[in-house]
Design a protein around this motif. Structure first.
Motif, mmCIF file in Angstrom:
data_model
loop_
_atom_site.group_PDB
_atom_site.id
_atom_site.type_symbol
_atom_site.label_atom_id
_atom_site.label_comp_id
_atom_site.label_asym_id
_atom_site.label_seq_id
_atom_site.Cartn_x
_atom_site.Cartn_y
_atom_site.Cartn_z
ATOM 1 N N PHE A 127 68.515 -8.405 36.982
ATOM 2 C CA PHE A 127 68.094 -7.063 36.440
ATOM 3 C C PHE A 127 67.305 -7.241 35.248
ATOM 4 C CE2 PHE A 127 71.653 -6.164 39.238
ATOM 5 C CZ PHE A 127 71.458 -5.012 39.664
ATOM 6 N N GLU A 128 66.416 -6.592 35.270
ATOM 7 C CA GLU A 128 65.730 -6.147 33.894
ATOM 8 C C GLU A 128 65.981 -4.723 33.376
ATOM 9 O OE1 GLU A 128 64.239 -8.100 31.657
ATOM 10 O OE2 GLU A 128 64.627 -10.092 32.726
ATOM 11 N N THR A 129 65.566 -3.896 34.312
ATOM 12 C CA THR A 129 66.098 -2.504 34.167
ATOM 13 C C THR A 129 67.548 -2.286 34.715
ATOM 14 O OG1 THR A 129 65.188 -1.895 36.402
ATOM 15 C CG2 THR A 129 63.774 -1.631 34.408
ATOM 16 N N ARG A 130 68.180 -1.285 34.030
ATOM 17 C CA ARG A 130 69.468 -0.923 34.464
ATOM 18 C C ARG A 130 70.562 -2.035 34.527
ATOM 19 N NH1 ARG A 130 69.355 2.781 39.816
ATOM 20 N NH2 ARG A 130 71.127 3.747 38.723
ATOM 21 N N ARG A 131 70.318 -3.036 33.651
ATOM 22 C CA ARG A 131 70.972 -4.174 33.260
ATOM 23 C C ARG A 131 72.532 -3.754 32.835
ATOM 24 N NH1 ARG A 131 68.461 -7.894 29.253
ATOM 25 N NH2 ARG A 131 66.989 -8.253 30.775
ATOM 26 N N ASN A 132 72.378 -2.798 31.811
ATOM 27 C CA ASN A 132 73.702 -2.258 31.225
ATOM 28 C C ASN A 132 74.596 -1.830 32.164
ATOM 29 O OD1 ASN A 132 73.390 -2.995 28.238
ATOM 30 N ND2 ASN A 132 71.525 -1.624 28.710
ATOM 31 N N VAL A 138 80.344 -4.729 37.144
ATOM 32 C CA VAL A 138 81.019 -5.908 37.477
ATOM 33 C C VAL A 138 82.351 -5.895 36.576
ATOM 34 C CG1 VAL A 138 81.007 -8.388 37.091
ATOM 35 C CG2 VAL A 138 78.947 -7.215 37.964
ATOM 36 N N SER A 139 82.172 -5.288 35.297
ATOM 37 C CA SER A 139 83.420 -5.249 34.614
ATOM 38 C C SER A 139 84.354 -4.169 34.977
ATOM 39 C CB SER A 139 82.981 -4.909 33.083
ATOM 40 O OG SER A 139 83.962 -4.856 32.347
ATOM 41 N N ALA A 140 83.808 -3.079 35.436
ATOM 42 C CA ALA A 140 84.626 -1.918 36.200
ATOM 43 C C ALA A 140 85.600 -2.548 37.319
ATOM 44 C CB ALA A 140 83.639 -0.826 36.529
ATOM 45 N N GLY A 141 84.885 -3.618 38.139
ATOM 46 C CA GLY A 141 85.576 -4.228 39.336
ATOM 47 C C GLY A 141 86.814 -4.901 38.750
ATOM 48 N N MET A 142 86.388 -5.582 37.572
ATOM 49 C CA MET A 142 87.582 -6.126 36.971
ATOM 50 C C MET A 142 88.747 -5.227 36.498
ATOM 51 S SD MET A 142 85.633 -9.298 35.117
ATOM 52 C CE MET A 142 84.520 -10.447 36.175
ATOM 53 N N ILE A 266 81.562 2.435 32.956
ATOM 54 C CA ILE A 266 80.396 3.171 33.820
ATOM 55 C C ILE A 266 79.538 3.964 32.802
ATOM 56 C CG2 ILE A 266 79.837 4.433 35.769
ATOM 57 C CD1 ILE A 266 82.378 3.613 36.899
ATOM 58 N N VAL A 267 80.293 5.090 31.845
ATOM 59 C CA VAL A 267 79.507 5.945 31.381
ATOM 60 C C VAL A 267 79.009 5.161 30.151
ATOM 61 C CG1 VAL A 267 80.052 7.895 29.535
ATOM 62 C CG2 VAL A 267 81.218 7.711 31.728
ATOM 63 N N ILE A 268 79.409 4.278 29.625
ATOM 64 C CA ILE A 268 78.842 3.869 28.199
ATOM 65 C C ILE A 268 77.783 2.600 28.668
ATOM 66 C CG2 ILE A 268 79.207 1.924 26.615
ATOM 67 C CD1 ILE A 268 80.412 4.685 25.852
ATOM 68 N N PHE A 311 90.471 5.551 23.068
ATOM 69 C CA PHE A 311 90.573 4.033 22.689
ATOM 70 C C PHE A 311 90.183 3.455 24.000
ATOM 71 C CE2 PHE A 311 93.647 0.197 22.303
ATOM 72 C CZ PHE A 311 92.960 -0.481 21.473
ATOM 73 N N GLY A 312 90.421 3.765 25.229
ATOM 74 C CA GLY A 312 90.167 3.159 26.352
ATOM 75 C C GLY A 312 88.667 3.241 26.645
ATOM 76 N N VAL A 313 88.115 4.278 26.501
ATOM 77 C CA VAL A 313 86.424 4.433 26.275
ATOM 78 C C VAL A 313 86.015 3.470 25.588
ATOM 79 C CG1 VAL A 313 84.824 5.775 26.200
ATOM 80 C CG2 VAL A 313 86.536 6.599 27.424
#
Length: 399
Positions: A127-132, A138-142, A266-268, A311-313
């Protein structure tokens, strides 16, 4: 390269593997009580395996990340998948506490670390665009691990006992992770979609990267961030009960915090694609420090719920952004090593919070100093993040 739809397959694979691997490791909390009751092993002794997990994961992340630069994430995650299943099967047959600590703590910690840094580094190369957004997914899967693997472990334990449950999760890890690892591809090189080998990094290049101001600020901000939130995360249930909240309600605070972290990723991630990762990360670090400090004034369940969401967000949404910032600083062909080293620092920071919180409560019989210390460390992370340097062209060569 960035138009390839396969990049989203790699994201899905990273999320799946992280969910299974991290979920298998963190399910120890579900096994704790039934294991102690059946074997007579102390809860402290069983819990020590989790402390060992964090320490081994720290150094394993660096080792596996470096290996992924050399051989690719497919090889690394395949090895991790085989080892994780084997470790769970062996742990289920442990007859002594020491053998359990070695198999569950050392082997599972080392196996689980084969997925996070290598897959994050690989996804960033696609990814170059939409990398974040990509690394956040991926982190949300975890982050799905507590919502999937833990309930599965609980059901298996209730119906079949802890040994069969742990054995079954090991077999499940083999069944899901080994095929998934075979579909992982290297990021395209030069616009093509084949698995062309990347440039090889020499020791001097890695040495310059790991001693650069860019890495030092990134890595130690990551470490302070994790050091700040690990204690409040681990002890929030006990703290809520200390404040007079009922046991089940206190557990629900932890669940709300985890779910908010999942949504926050996801939001961040979407917000960081629009505003920039560094700016958004600094914002989440500020929010995290304020939320930790505000827990000192919480007494009512509604206040705990409100702070759990904030805190979670903050901590959940901020965590994936370190990877994106690392990619702004360093070329793709050393990302596994660089992000593995950053993850090593974060895991070491993460390992301190639970034991520090327990020590504080044992000595002062309350959690006030835990939250004061954690908020102070969180402010330190904010201040250090303000010194993020600009990318250096020499460090981004060959990217």
């Amino acid at each position: 390269m960035n138009a390839s739809p396969y990049r989203w397959v790699v994201v899905a694979l990273g999320g799946l593997m992280g969910c299974v691997a991290i979920g298998a490791m963190f399910s120890l909390a579900v096994f704790l009580a039934p294991m102690s009751a059946e074997t007579g092993w102390s809860r402290a002794g069983i819990s020590l395996a989790m402390t060992i997990n964090f320490v081994v994961m720290a150094f394993g992340s660096f080792a596996w990340g470096s290996a992924s630069d050399r051989w690719g994430a497919r090889v690394v995650t395949s090895c991790g998948a085989v080892l994780l299943g084997a470790a769970l099967v062996l742990a289920s047959r442990s007859q002594t506490l020491r053998s359990f600590q070695l198999t569950y703590g050392v082997l599972i910690g080392f196996a689980a670390s084969a997925f996070f840094a290598p897959m994050i580094a690989t996804v960033m190369g696609w990814f170059e665009t939409r990398r974040n957004l990509a690394v956040s997914l991926v982190s949300a899967g975890m982050g799905m691990a507590p919502l999937t693997m833990s309930p599965l472990a609980s059901w298996l334990i209730t119906n079949h006992g802890w040994r069969v449950a742990m054995f079954s999760i090991g077999v499940l890890a083999w069944a899901l992770l080994i095929p998934a690892a075979l579909f992982v591809r290297r990021p395209p090189v030069g616009g093509g979609e084949g698995a062309a080998p990347p440039p090889k990094a020499d020791k001097r290049e890695l040495g310059r990267a790991l001693t650069s101001p860019q890495f030092l600020v990134l890595g130690f901000t990551f470490m302070l961030c994790c050091m700040a939130h690990s204690g409040p995360i681990f002890h929030v249930v006990s703290y809520a009960m200390y404040c007079g909240i009922g046991a089940m309600a206190a557990v629900s605070v932890y669940s709300v915090e985890g779910f908010a972290g999942l949504i926050g990723r996801i939001v961040i991630g979407l917000l960081a694609d629009r505003l920039g990762a560094k700016r958004v990360l600094i914002g989440t670090l500020i929010l995290q420090s304020l939320a930790i400090a505000a827990y000192l004034r919480a007494n009512q369940l509604s206040e705990f719920y409100t702070l759990a969401v904030i805190f979670g967000v903050a901590y959940g949404g901020g965590m994936p952004l370190y990877a994106s910032i690392a990619r702004d600083y360093f070329p793709q062909h050393i990302m596994g090593t660089v992000f593995g080293a950053a993850t090593m620092l974060s895991s070491l920071g993460m390992s301190l919070g639970p034991v520090a919180g327990g020590w504080v409560f044992d000595h002062f019989h309350n959690y006030a100093w835990l939250y004061i210390a954690s908020a102070s460390v969180a402010v330190g992370a904010v201040l250090l993040s303000l010194f993020f340097p600009r990318p250096r062209p020499s460090l981004l060569a060959q990217s």
